[in-house]
Design an enzyme around this catalytic site. Structure first.
Site, PDB file in Angstrom:
ATOM      1  N   LYS B  83      81.981  80.799-109.896  1.00 53.43           N
ATOM      2  CA  LYS B  83      80.566  80.993-109.549  1.00 53.43           C
ATOM      3  C   LYS B  83      80.304  82.351-108.899  1.00 53.43           C
ATOM      4  O   LYS B  83      79.206  82.892-109.017  1.00 53.43           O
ATOM      5  CB  LYS B  83      80.097  79.865-108.624  1.00 53.43           C
ATOM      6  CG  LYS B  83      80.065  78.488-109.292  1.00 53.43           C
ATOM      7  CD  LYS B  83      79.014  78.403-110.377  1.00 53.43           C
ATOM      8  CE  LYS B  83      78.858  76.986-110.917  1.00 53.43           C
ATOM      9  NZ  LYS B  83      77.964  76.934-112.090  1.00 53.43           N
ATOM     10  N   GLU B 105      70.142  76.370-106.222  1.00 48.46           N
ATOM     11  CA  GLU B 105      70.412  74.945-106.298  1.00 48.46           C
ATOM     12  C   GLU B 105      71.923  74.807-106.320  1.00 48.46           C
ATOM     13  O   GLU B 105      72.632  75.751-106.676  1.00 48.46           O
ATOM     14  CB  GLU B 105      69.818  74.363-107.586  1.00 48.46           C
ATOM     15  CG  GLU B 105      70.684  74.552-108.848  1.00 48.46           C
ATOM     16  CD  GLU B 105      70.861  76.006-109.269  1.00 48.46           C
ATOM     17  OE1 GLU B 105      70.053  76.853-108.853  1.00 48.46           O
ATOM     18  OE2 GLU B 105      71.818  76.296-110.019  1.00 48.46           O
ATOM     19  N   SER B 372      88.181  76.366-113.862  1.00 50.28           N
ATOM     20  CA  SER B 372      87.000  77.027-113.285  1.00 50.28           C
ATOM     21  C   SER B 372      86.931  76.973-111.767  1.00 50.28           C
ATOM     22  O   SER B 372      86.290  77.803-111.137  1.00 50.28           O
ATOM     23  CB  SER B 372      85.731  76.412-113.880  1.00 50.28           C
ATOM     24  OG  SER B 372      85.742  75.014-113.698  1.00 50.28           O
TER      25      SER B 372
END
Lengths: 250, 386
Positions: B83, B105, B372
Site C-alpha cells: 500500500k 478509507e 502483498s
C-alpha cells in the site's frame, strides 16, 4: 409562479404511506413531487435520507414497486412526479425497460445524482425518446465551462445544489450563495430549482428572486420519521404552509 | 484511460467533478515530469525500502512439488504491505495540489496505516474511515494509525466494513473538497483513480520482471495475486500485459464458499453494475442493491473490483478464481511453517491457490506469487479461527 418541490423517499415508512403523503403534499399546495428510489449506498446523502433509504429497502422498495406507486398516484392526480435515485438499481433494471415503463407509468422527470452529462449519452437519448425530463445537478464547485454543458443538457429545470456537501437540513445556507445564484441566473434562462440544506422559509427570503423553485427533502423526511396517521397529515400541512407563503403562493 | 473496454468511467456527484478533473490534470503532468518521478523513486528506495526481494521459496516449492515458486516480498516494504507504493505517490500529488488534509478509507487497516505514514512524512493532516467491524478485528492497525498522528473514524452504517468506509470517505470528500485530497487505496473509484493507482503499483511488476530475468533468464509462466479491489494484483500483472505467455491468476475471497453467498468474489459471482463511481463487476441482488460481503481477510471484504480486472476477465487475459476462508487460513500456516513468513490473510489467499493448481503444472513451471503484506495484523483472527 415559483415552484415548491418536495422530496420523499419512496417506500418510507411503506409504499402505501408514500402514496398517501403524496396526496397530502399535493393538497397542501406542493407543485412537484420528487420520489426517491432507495439505494444501499447513497454516497451523496446525509444521515436522514440514508436512514429512510435503508428502512425503505427493508420493505423492498424496488424500482418495480416505485413505478407501481407512480401508476397509483396517476389514477387520481396529475402532479408532476420526478424520480430521483442512484444509477445502479436503474441500470440493473435495464435502462430501456426502465424508460418504457416510466413513461407508461406517468413519470415526468428523472434525477440521477451520480450521473454527469459526460457519462449519459445513452440515458439522454432514451429519456428524450420517452419524453421524460433528465434533470442534472449543478454544484457550487461546477466550473464555468461545465456549467454551460449542464444548461445545455438539462431538461425541465437545473437542480442547483446550494452547498458543497451532502443532502440534509441545515440551519443556514452558505454566505456566498446569493452571488453564486446571481451569476448562474445571468448565464441561463432554464428554470433554476435550489436544493440541499433547506429547512426553513427564511433561508430563501434574500435569494428567492434569483430562482424559480426550491426543493425540500430531509427536513420533510424528519417529520415523516416522527409522526404517524392523522398527526402526520396535520404536521406536513403545518410544515408546508410557511414555505408557500414565502414563495408568495398564499 | 477513462475506460477499460466497457468498464470504468466517472459516475460521481457533480460536486466532485472539478476535484477529479483537477486530479487527472495534475497526475498526467506529474507522471510525465522527470523531477516528480525522481522524487517518487527516491522515497520508494530510501524510505519504503524498494526494491523488495523476489525470493525463491524453495521449501514451499518442494512441499507442494512445484518446480519454482517465487514470492514478491511486498510484505517487506515499509509499513508491511504494498500500500505504501500508492500512498507515497498520492501524497506527493496532494502536496502539488496544495491540499492541507488527506482522507482515506481502509479495510484491513494496511492502506490506512500507509496513508497515515505518508501523511506524517509529508506533514498533512489525516483522517481515516474504517468500518466499525474492521476497527474491532484489526485493533493493532488502529493503534498504529493513531500513533502516526491520524484520526480513525469508525463507520457504523451498512455492513460496517470497507464498502461503507468508502461511502463515508466519499461523503467527507463531497463536503470538504476544497482543501481535502482523497487517497483511494485501490484500483477502484472514478477515473483517474484506477489508472493512477495502477501506475503507482506497477513498480511491483516492473521490479519482478527485472528480477526474474536476472535470476532465471526467462519470464515466469504464472503470476498469482489476491484480488479485493485489486491493486497489488494489477500492479504485478500490468507490466506483463503484452507478454502473452505469462498467465495471470487473480484469487478472490471465497469466504464460506461461493454457494453460501457469504463471500467477496465480485469477479467470479458478480454482475456488471456501478459502485463507487466506476462501472465494473459488482455483487448485487436482483434489485440492483449492493450485497453485504464476507471474508476472513478484511482487505478483500468488498463487493466491487477494479474496472481493469473486469476488462481482463471479459477479454480472457486473466483468470479469476476463489479460495475459502479455511483454505486461506491453511495457507497462512503452511507458509509460516515452511518458510518462516507470516503472510497477511489477504496474501494467504494467493498462496492457497498454489495448492489447488500444483497438480496441473508442468514440472519446469515458474510461478511468481505476490506476497502483498505481512500477517502480524492477523494473529488474533488466525488464533480465533475454528
Amino acid at each position: 409562479m415559483k415552484k415548491l418541490i418536495c422530496f420523499i423517499t419512496c417506500g418510507f415508512p411503506d409504499l402505501r404511506t408514500t402514496e398517501k403523503i403524496v396526496s397530502v403534499l399535493e393538497d397542501a399546495g406542493v407543485d412537484i413531487i420528487e420520489l426517491g428510489m432507495p439505494f444501499s449506498d447513497p454516497i451523496a446523502d446525509g444521515p436522514v435520507v440514508q436512514y429512510a433509504s435503508q428502512k425503505a429497502l427493508e420493505k423492498k422498495g424496488t424500482v418495480k414497486d416505485i413505478l407501481s406507486v407512480v401508476r397509483h398516484i396517476r389514477k387520481k392526480s396529475n402532479i408532476p412526479i420526478v424520480l430521483m435515485g442512484y444509477l445502479n438499481p436503474v441500470y440493473h433494471y435495464g435502462l430501456k425497460k426502465f424508460f418504457n415503463e416510466a413513461k407508461e407509468s406517468g413519470v415526468s422527470g428523472l434525477i440521477i445524482p451520480d450521473i454527469i452529462p459526460e457519462e449519459s449519452k445513452l440515458i439522454k437519448s432514451l429519456a428524450k425518446r420517452a419524453g421524460i425530463d433528465l434533470i442534472y445537478l449543478l454544484a457550487p464547485t461546477t466550473e464555468p465551462k461545465r456549467r454551460k454543458i449542464i444548461y445545455n443538457s438539462t431538461t425541465g429545470f437545473v437542480y442547483v445544489v446550494s452547498v458543497t456537501g451532502i443532502t440534509g437540513a441545515r440551519k443556514e445556507l452558505p454566505s456566498g450563495l446569493a452571488g453564486f445564484l446571481k451569476q448562474i441566473r445571468r448565464e441561463t434562462k432554464k428554470p433554476l430549482a435550489l436544493g440541499f440544506g433547506i429547512s426553513q422559509p427564511k433561508q430563501v427570503t434574500k435569494i428567492k428572486k434569483y430562482i424559480d423553485g426550491i426543493i425540500i427533502g430531509s427536513a420533510l423526511i424528519k417529520i415523516i420519521m416522527r409522526y404517524r396517521g392523522a398527526r402526520l397529515v396535520s404536521e406536513i400541512r403545518k410544515f408546508i404552509l410557511p414555505f408557500r407563503k414565502e414563495l408568495g403562493k398564499v | 484511460m477513462r475506460y477499460f473496454g466497457q468498464f470504468g468511467g466517472q459516475f460521481i456527484p457533480e460536486t466532485l467533478v472539478y476535484a477529479v478533473n483537477e486530479l487527472e490534470r495534475e497526475f498526467n503532468v506529474a507522471w510525465k515530469d522527470k523531477k516528480f518521478r525522481k522524487h517518487l523513486d527516491y522515497y520508494l528506495r530510501q524510505y519504503a525500502g524498494r526494491p523488495t526481494p523476489l525470493y525463491y521459496a524453495e521449501n514451499l516449492s518442494k512441499y507442494l512439488n512445484i518446480s519454482k515458486i517465487y514470492l514478491k516480498r511486498e510484505d517487506l516494504a515499509h509499513t508491511g504491505s504494498h500500500k505504501i507504493n500508492n500512498t507515497i505517490g498520492q501524497l506527493l500529488l496532494a502536496k502539488r495540489l496544495n491540499k492541507k488534509r488527506v482522507i482515506a478509507e481502509t479495510g484491513a487497516g494496511q492502506h490506512g496505516v500507509a496513508t497515515a505514514t505518508a501523511a506524517a512524512l509529508f506533514g498533512l493532516k489525516c483522517d481515516v474511515y474504517m468500518g466499525a467491524v474492521d476497527v474491532e478485528r484489526q485493533q493493532q492497525n488502529v493503534s498504529r494509525m493513531e500513533l502516526l498522528g491520524a484520526r480513525v473514524i469508525p463507520v457504523k452504517s451498512g455492513s460496517q466494513t470497507l464498502k461503507d468506509a468508502i461511502n463515508e470517505a466519499l461523503r467527507d470528500w463531497v463536503t470538504n473538497v476544497h482543501d481535502t485530497y482523497y487517497v483511494l487505496g485501490s484500483v477502484v473509484g472514478p477515473h483517474p483513480y484506477p489508472t493512477m493507482v495502477r501506475n503507482f503499483q506497477s513498480v511491483i511488476g516492473l521490479e519482478t520482471k527485472r528480477q526474474i530475468l536476472k535470476l532465471e533468464n526467462c519470464l515466469p509462466d504464472y503470476l498469482i495475486a489476491c484480488v479485493g479491489g485489486g491493486s497489488n494484483s494489477i500492479g504485478l500483472f500490468h507490466p506483463f500485459y503484452n507478454n502473452r505467455t505469462v498467465k495471470f491468476i487473480g484469487v478472490e475471497a471465497g469466504g464460506l464458499g461461493l454457494a453460501s453467498g457469504k463471500h467477496s468474489a465480485s469477479l467470479a459471482e458478480g454482475t456488471v453494475g456501478i459502485l463507487h463511481g466506476t462501472k465494473s463487476y459488482v455483487l448485487q441482488n436482483k434489485d440492483g442493491q449492493i450485497c453485504e460481503t464476507h471474508s476472513v481477510a478484511p482487505g478483500l471484504d468488498y463487493p466491487g473490483v477494479g474496472p481493469e480486472h473486469s476488462f481482463y476477465k471479459d477479454s480472457g487475459r486473466a483468470e479469476y478464481v476463489a479460495v475459502t476462508d479455511r483454505e486461506a487460513i491453511g495457507a497462512f500456516h503452511m507458509l509460516s511453517e515452511s518458510e518462516g513468513i507470516l503472510p497477511a490473510l489477504e496474501s494467504a489467499h494467493a498462496i492457497a491457490y498454489l495448492k489447488k493448481i500444483a497438480h496441473k503444472l508442468k514440472k519446469p513451471d515458474i510461478i511468481v506469487v505476490c506476497l502483498s503484506g505481512r500477517g502480524d495484523k492477523d494473529l488474533e483472527i488466525v488464533r480465533k479461527f475454528r
